[in-house]
Write a protein that holds these residues in place. Structure first.
Motif, PDB file in Angstrom:
ATOM      1  N   ARG A 136       0.863  -1.192   0.000  1.00 20.84           N
ATOM      2  CA  ARG A 136       0.000   0.000   0.000  1.00 20.84           C
ATOM      3  C   ARG A 136       0.893   1.234   0.000  1.00 20.84           C
ATOM      4  O   ARG A 136       1.006   1.970   0.971  1.00 20.84           O
ATOM      5  N   LYS A 137       1.520   1.458  -1.147  1.00 17.87           N
ATOM      6  CA  LYS A 137       2.570   2.479  -1.261  1.00 17.87           C
ATOM      7  C   LYS A 137       2.058   3.896  -1.032  1.00 17.87           C
ATOM      8  O   LYS A 137       2.823   4.778  -0.641  1.00 17.87           O
ATOM      9  N   HIS A 138       0.774   4.117  -1.311  1.00 15.26           N
ATOM     10  CA  HIS A 138       0.226   5.469  -1.194  1.00 15.26           C
ATOM     11  C   HIS A 138      -0.522   5.688   0.121  1.00 15.26           C
ATOM     12  O   HIS A 138      -1.123   6.746   0.310  1.00 15.26           O
ATOM     13  N   LEU A 188       8.211   6.590  -1.235  1.00 12.70           N
ATOM     14  CA  LEU A 188       7.845   6.401  -2.631  1.00 12.70           C
ATOM     15  C   LEU A 188       8.345   7.583  -3.438  1.00 12.70           C
ATOM     16  O   LEU A 188       8.092   8.741  -3.099  1.00 12.70           O
TER      17      LEU A 188
END
Length: 305
Positions: A136-138, A188
């Motif tokens: 869940r990079k964001h 990120l």
């Protein structure tokens, strides 16, 4: 993880600056560690695959409607079809803890539990190792997992070792697979790694929320502008989705899955028939090796301390 933290940290620091790689040692691989892997994308599937082949008892916990695009490189289709095969390893969807334990006893397939709240499944299963591989990079904030298992592992941006998790595994190409026993993973940043010189332009993101409909298949060839799918909105409005470049369909969200605006739904490999759309990719494999190494280091420290 509780006792042995100092010795585990010391052992880990000796290898933390090196990229993960190589096969697990036979002795460490034989440890039957109960592991829960959250997520069912290509990275989570590679982690589950590698832990399973290293001898651990693994269960994957997935959301009910995964929007995974690289389905040929993951176990995601098992959520819909009941089973999936990735590089010779079978994963099967099950519904109960008893079915999970039965598959562990038979050791013929990795069980997959589908839950709306994956952390409820963690409490039910009481694993020794918990890996959050949902990528869940964001996410504005990653979940606090420390204490939910003897060893908690977080993959990718947002995870800080010693805060939300015991150990963080780097997923950026710059330090791919690096084990962090202290501190944060890289944030990120930047563009995706190029394939045949093509970066983000090979992806398509959902222009609106809706129901994803497609009749195309992974591995098919397309030309730029060729229709691939359509999105059907809540009021019946439709938006067509076309291939952004010519090549091979590397990633394609499953037909009938609801998606949110901005979700990645399509990926084209510009190498065409020479591209990869199935099997474990280089990046997921190296991340998975980092996870296995961290688990083995922790198990070794626990036994010695």
């Amino acid at each position: 993880m509780g006792g042995g933290r100092n010795s585990r940290h010391a052992a880990a620091r000796q290898s933390a600056d090196l990229p993960a790689g190589g096969e697990a040692t036979e002795g460490a691989a034989a440890v039957l560690t109960r592991c829960v892997v959250l997520g069912i994308g290509d990275v989570a599937s590679a982690v589950a695959h590698r832990l399973w082949t290293a001898g651990s008892l693994v269960v994957i916990v997935s959301e009910p409607w995964p929007t995974v695009t690289r389905r040929g490189m993951a176990f995601a289709d098992a959520v819909f079809d009941g089973y999936a095969v990735l590089e010779g390893v079978v994963a099967r969807r099950v519904e109960t803890k008893g079915e999970v334990e039965a598959l562990w006893e038979e050791r013929r397939a990795i069980p997959i539990l589908v839950r709306r709240d994956p952390l409820e499944a963690v409490e039910e299963l009481a694993p020794r190792v918990l890996v959050d591989a949902r990528m869940r990079k964001h996410a504005a904030v990653q979940p606090h997992l420390c204490g939910r298992a003897r060893l908690t592992v977080g993959l990718g941006p947002g995870f800080v070792a010693g805060e939300q998790v015991d150990v963080a595994i780097e997923t950026s190409w710059e330090e791919l697979g690096r084990i962090r026993w202290e501190g944060a993973n890289r944030p990120l940043a930047g563009e995706p790694r190029a394939i045949a010189g093509v970066q983000r332009e090979r992806y398509v993101y959902a222009p609106m929320s809706g129901l994803w409909r497609t009749e195309r298949q992974l591995g098919e060839s397309v030309v730029a502008g060729e229709p691939v799918a359509r999105l059907v909105g809540a009021n019946g409005e439709e938006v067509g989705i076309a291939a952004p470049i010519a090549g091979l369909i590397r990633g394609l969200t499953r037909d009938g899955v609801p998606v949110e605006q901005g979700t990645k739904v399509l990926e084209i490999d510009p190498r065409g028939l020479g591209g990869q759309w199935r099997g474990i990719g280089e990046r997921p494999r190296r991340i998975a090796e980092g996870v296995v190494e961290a688990v083995q280091l922790a198990e070794t420290a626990l036994r010695s301390g």
